[in-house]
Design a protein around this motif. Structure first.
Motif, short mmCIF file in Angstrom:
data_model
loop_
_atom_site.label_atom_id
_atom_site.label_comp_id
_atom_site.label_asym_id
_atom_site.label_seq_id
_atom_site.Cartn_x
_atom_site.Cartn_y
_atom_site.Cartn_z
N LEU A 30 0.82 -1.22 0.00
CA LEU A 30 0.00 0.00 0.00
C LEU A 30 0.85 1.26 0.00
CD1 LEU A 30 -2.88 -0.96 2.47
CD2 LEU A 30 -3.06 -0.56 0.01
N ASP A 31 1.97 1.25 0.73
CA ASP A 31 2.82 2.45 0.78
C ASP A 31 3.42 2.73 -0.60
OD1 ASP A 31 2.32 2.79 3.47
OD2 ASP A 31 4.04 1.57 4.09
N ALA A 32 3.89 1.67 -1.28
CA ALA A 32 4.45 1.86 -2.62
C ALA A 32 3.36 2.30 -3.60
CB ALA A 32 5.10 0.56 -3.09
N TYR A 33 2.15 1.75 -3.43
CA TYR A 33 1.03 2.13 -4.31
C TYR A 33 0.67 3.60 -4.11
CZ TYR A 33 -3.76 2.02 -6.17
OH TYR A 33 -4.92 2.27 -6.86
N ARG A 34 0.61 4.03 -2.85
CA ARG A 34 0.27 5.43 -2.56
C ARG A 34 1.35 6.37 -3.11
NH1 ARG A 34 -0.06 4.70 2.20
NH2 ARG A 34 -2.29 4.32 2.45
N ALA A 35 2.60 5.98 -2.94
CA ALA A 35 3.69 6.81 -3.43
C ALA A 35 3.69 6.90 -4.96
CB ALA A 35 5.03 6.25 -2.95
N ALA A 36 3.32 5.80 -5.61
CA ALA A 36 3.30 5.79 -7.07
C ALA A 36 2.19 6.67 -7.64
CB ALA A 36 3.14 4.36 -7.58
N LEU A 37 1.13 6.89 -6.88
CA LEU A 37 0.00 7.69 -7.35
C LEU A 37 0.10 9.16 -6.97
CD1 LEU A 37 -3.08 5.37 -6.63
CD2 LEU A 37 -1.72 5.57 -8.73
N ALA A 38 0.95 9.49 -5.98
CA ALA A 38 1.03 10.87 -5.49
C ALA A 38 1.36 11.83 -6.63
CB ALA A 38 2.09 10.96 -4.39
N GLY A 39 0.54 12.85 -6.77
CA GLY A 39 0.73 13.84 -7.80
C GLY A 39 0.24 13.43 -9.17
N ARG A 40 -0.26 12.22 -9.32
CA ARG A 40 -0.71 11.74 -10.63
C ARG A 40 -2.22 11.51 -10.67
NH1 ARG A 40 2.85 6.59 -11.88
NH2 ARG A 40 1.97 6.90 -13.97
N VAL A 41 -2.87 11.57 -9.51
CA VAL A 41 -4.32 11.35 -9.43
C VAL A 41 -4.91 12.46 -8.57
CG1 VAL A 41 -4.02 8.85 -9.65
CG2 VAL A 41 -4.16 9.88 -7.37
N PRO A 42 -6.23 12.66 -8.61
CA PRO A 42 -6.85 13.67 -7.75
C PRO A 42 -6.53 13.42 -6.28
CG PRO A 42 -8.42 12.89 -9.39
CD PRO A 42 -7.23 12.01 -9.50
N PRO A 43 -6.30 14.47 -5.50
CA PRO A 43 -5.98 14.27 -4.07
C PRO A 43 -7.01 13.43 -3.33
CG PRO A 43 -5.56 16.54 -4.72
CD PRO A 43 -6.22 15.88 -5.89
N ALA A 44 -8.29 13.57 -3.69
CA ALA A 44 -9.33 12.78 -3.01
C ALA A 44 -9.16 11.30 -3.27
CB ALA A 44 -10.71 13.25 -3.45
N ALA A 45 -8.56 10.94 -4.42
CA ALA A 45 -8.36 9.53 -4.73
C ALA A 45 -7.32 8.90 -3.81
CB ALA A 45 -7.94 9.37 -6.18
N LEU A 46 -6.35 9.70 -3.34
CA LEU A 46 -5.37 9.17 -2.39
C LEU A 46 -6.03 8.85 -1.06
CD1 LEU A 46 -2.30 11.49 -3.07
CD2 LEU A 46 -2.62 9.13 -3.80
N ASP A 47 -7.06 9.62 -0.70
CA ASP A 47 -7.76 9.35 0.56
C ASP A 47 -8.53 8.03 0.50
OD1 ASP A 47 -6.85 11.79 1.44
OD2 ASP A 47 -8.67 12.86 0.86
N ASP A 48 -8.77 7.52 -0.70
CA ASP A 48 -9.48 6.24 -0.85
C ASP A 48 -8.59 5.05 -0.53
OD1 ASP A 48 -11.79 4.62 -1.88
OD2 ASP A 48 -10.31 4.05 -3.41
N ILE A 49 -7.27 5.25 -0.48
CA ILE A 49 -6.33 4.16 -0.21
C ILE A 49 -6.25 3.95 1.30
CG2 ILE A 49 -3.98 3.32 -0.52
CD1 ILE A 49 -3.73 5.26 -2.87
N PRO A 50 -6.54 2.76 1.79
CA PRO A 50 -6.51 2.53 3.24
C PRO A 50 -5.09 2.60 3.80
CG PRO A 50 -6.84 0.47 2.06
CD PRO A 50 -6.91 1.55 1.04
N GLN A 51 -5.00 2.80 5.09
CA GLN A 51 -3.70 2.90 5.74
C GLN A 51 -3.07 1.54 6.00
OE1 GLN A 51 -2.07 5.82 6.29
NE2 GLN A 51 -3.78 6.69 5.13
#
Length: 631
Positions: free
Chosen positions: A177-198
């Motif tokens: 999940l951490d690598a997935y979140r890092a790969a999406l940062a800045g490339r998807v809407p900010p609200a979409a990052l909030d959809d990724i669980p911790q």
């Protein structure tokens, strides 16, 4: 009625604390119950071993049956061609359900946003992310499904997205999940990052999966609506994800006919891509209203520009706008997938209706089904067009813009593989015979599945045939192992079973002889009192029937008790091998309903036959005499 009452009274008295006639019938009932229990347990255990062997070697899907993994016959003497929709229809017409699928790997049509997102190692030490294109409502799409809702994203946009079914177990084990979140940062809407669980424990709360998809010579991150499920696939087919078969069809259309400039990333209903996003005119608004509108719109387009590139204009007092990046001289116009632009543009409280021209626009004259698509004839690749129309060059050049239908499951580009289901293990032999074209000659040829074998013919001149499809080697090996185990059990259970039957009959003969020998004097008295020898036979047969019926009830109760004692061990086994058990309790001792009736009938017939023979040997027959009974 008198005979029935007499039979019951004597049987009942044998269970009293001080039975006047002894406990012979109580012991007889106990013996019959134990014999029936032994038979039920052995028969049930055999069924359990065979059925669980099907689960282990082949897999069994509730509601479908036993799958057989089939692919194109690459070793055929003739060119077998690909597996077509006609073959699927033929097999289903014979009563065998079929599930077709096509494999896809990381990098084919879709790709993970970064290589380190998926941690599963393979033989070449590269991460593996494998899936299939199939019907997302079919058995291949797993069980125990659930979906979550991305509360921070526009549901008007989300509803248009492609769906994807993900395997809970595989994603919980291999998704970083951490690598997935890092790969999406800045490339998807900010609200979409909030959809990724911790953490992985909340994985079911993730409603979108972002994957790279190459569309019209450009790679874009595209969101998919997630359905979580357990036990994707069937048998040896265990993918990480399932994508709709229609996505493969649209991708095939876009690849074969680049002139369509088809954006297949937006969803199952093709939506025209967008070249830019702009607000309505702001000139006629007051300064306060202009600031209230332009600020959130400018922020949304700024995020879009940072992720996608292109041209951004937020300082223009008349409107804020963004334009897609240049296509680098590609065939199609510079555009981005509608679903991506729309997600950025609807950030916060913004809606599709707040923008000019951002409502989804259907692609004219393009339609899609599972294995076919419809598009304007002039935009179709000439090879595809010729195959569809069977036309000459002149006919091709004059086909115009009328829509034509292109099949993607034909002899040149059919299905990769499919699962064909037998109703149960008994039906496997019949299904394998159909798949293999066993016994089919050219004189009775069904050319949908079978084709003539030129190198062999019989005495009548009919050519032998070979199948256009073949059972996968892995599955053929499993079938062979299951067949060996099944025949081994049959070879052993036959002689052993009949030996036990003979032993049981011998024990029952001895016990009946003892019971009836103790009552010879009583039977003589009853004959003197007016009962005929036939009535004595009927009386004893009724008592034996009562012992058999009551004994079966006792045996079944003990059988259920035995099943209950195995509950803990079987539950642990089912949990450990849940991929085989498909989340259900393994039934190693199934209740044999037909077996119970068979045992009842067999014991009744055997008991009556032995009773008659014993009574005849003791003189109770139409020719019997009192003196012989009193010996």
């Amino acid at each position: 009625m008198l005979i029935l009452r007499m039979a019951w009274n004597e049987l009942f008295r044998s269970f009293l604390p001080r039975p006047p006639g002894g406990r012979d019938f109580a012991y007889l009932l106990a013996l019959i119950a134990l014999l029936q229990l032994l038979g039920i347990v052995i028969f049930s255990a055999k069924l359990g071993v065979l059925e669980r062997s099907v689960d282990a070697f082949l897999g069994k899907v509730p509601g479908y049956g036993v799958p057989v993994w089939v692919r194109q016959n690459y070793l055929a003497e003739n060119d077998a061609g690909a597996m077509t929709q006609d073959m699927v229809d033929d097999l289903e017409a014979r009563g065998f359900p079929v599930q077709t699928f096509r494999r896809t790997f990381d990098g084919d049509i879709i790709r993970l946003p970064a290589q380190d997102v998926w941690t599963e190692p393979r033989l070449n030490a590269e991460p593996a992310f494998e899936g299939i294109f199939a019907d997302t409502g079919s058995v291949l799409a797993g069980q125990q499904r659930s979906t979550a809702t991305a509360t921070g994203l526009s549901q008007d946009v989300v509803s248009h997205m492609w769906s994807i079914v993900l395997d809970r177990e595989n994603f919980a084990q291999f998704l970083d999940l951490d690598a997935y979140r890092a790969a999406l940062a800045g490339r998807v809407p900010p609200a979409a990052l909030d959809d990724i669980p911790q953490d992985i424990a909340s994985l079911d709360d993730m409603s979108l999966l972002w994957l790279e998809m190459r569309v019209n010579d450009r790679a874009h991150l595209v969101p998919f609506r997630v359905t979580w499920a357990n036990y994707l696939g069937a048998g040896h087919i265990a993918p990480d994800f399932v994508l709709p078969a229609a996505l493969h069809t649209l991708e095939a259309a876009a690849s074969a006919s680049p002139g369509l400039c088809l954006d297949f990333s937006a969803g199952p209903a093709p939506i025209a891509p967008v070249a830019g996003v702009q607000s309505p005119s702001l000139l006629l608004m007051s300064a306060e209203d202009r600031a209230a509108r332009s600020t959130p719109m400018g922020a949304a387009l700024t995020d879009l520009h940072a992720a996608m590139g292109g041209s951004l204009s937020v300082a223009n007092p008349s409107r804020v706008s963004w334009s897609a990046p240049d296509n680098g001289g590609g065939t199609c116009a510079a555009t981005v997938p509608w679903v991506v632009a729309a997600l950025f543009a609807t950030a916060g409280d913004l809606a599709l209706s707040d923008w000019d021209g951002l409502s989804p626009q259907p692609v004219p004259d393009v339609g899609v089904d599972v294995s076919r698509y419809t598009a304007p004839c002039s935009a179709i690749n000439p090879r595809e067009r010729a195959f569809a129309l069977g036309a000459t060059d002149s006919a091709q050049s004059s086909c115009g813009d009328d829509p034509i239908t292109i099949e993607t499951a034909n002899a040149s580009s059919g299905y990769d593989e499919m699962l064909v289901f037998a109703e149960d293990r008994i039906g496997l032999d019949g299904l394998v015979s159909v798949i293999s074209c066993d016994g089919v000659t050219s004189g009775a040829l069904d050319d949908t599945l079978c084709m003539p074998l030129a190198s062999a013919s019989d005495e009548s001149g009919d050519q032998a045939t070979e199948s256009r499809i073949a059972i996968h080697n892995i599955y053929r090996d499993s079938l062979m192992r299951f067949g060996f185990l099944s025949r081994l059990i049959d070879a052993v259970s036959g002689p052993v079973g009949w030996s036990l039957v003979g032993l049981g009959v011998a024990i029952l003969w001895v016990q009946l002889g003892t019971v009836l020998g103790h009552r010879r004097g009583q039977y003589a008295t009853l004959i003197v009192g007016g009962l005929s020898p036939l009535q004595i036979v009927v009386l004893v047969c009724m008592q034996v029937a009562m012992c058999v019926v009551l004994g079966l009830a006792v045996a079944f109760g003990l059988f259920l008790a035995i099943r209950a004692t195995l509950f803990g061990a079987i539950r642990a086994l089912s949990t450990e091998y849940d991929r085989i058990a498909l989340g259900e309790m393994l039934d190693v001792l199934p209740v044999p309903a037909l077996g119970l009736l068979a045992f009842l009938g067999f014991m009744l017939l055997t008991g009556w036959a032995l009773t008659y023979l014993q009574l005849r040997s003791k003189g109770v027959s139409r020719g019997g005499v009192i003196d012989r009974l009193m010996e």
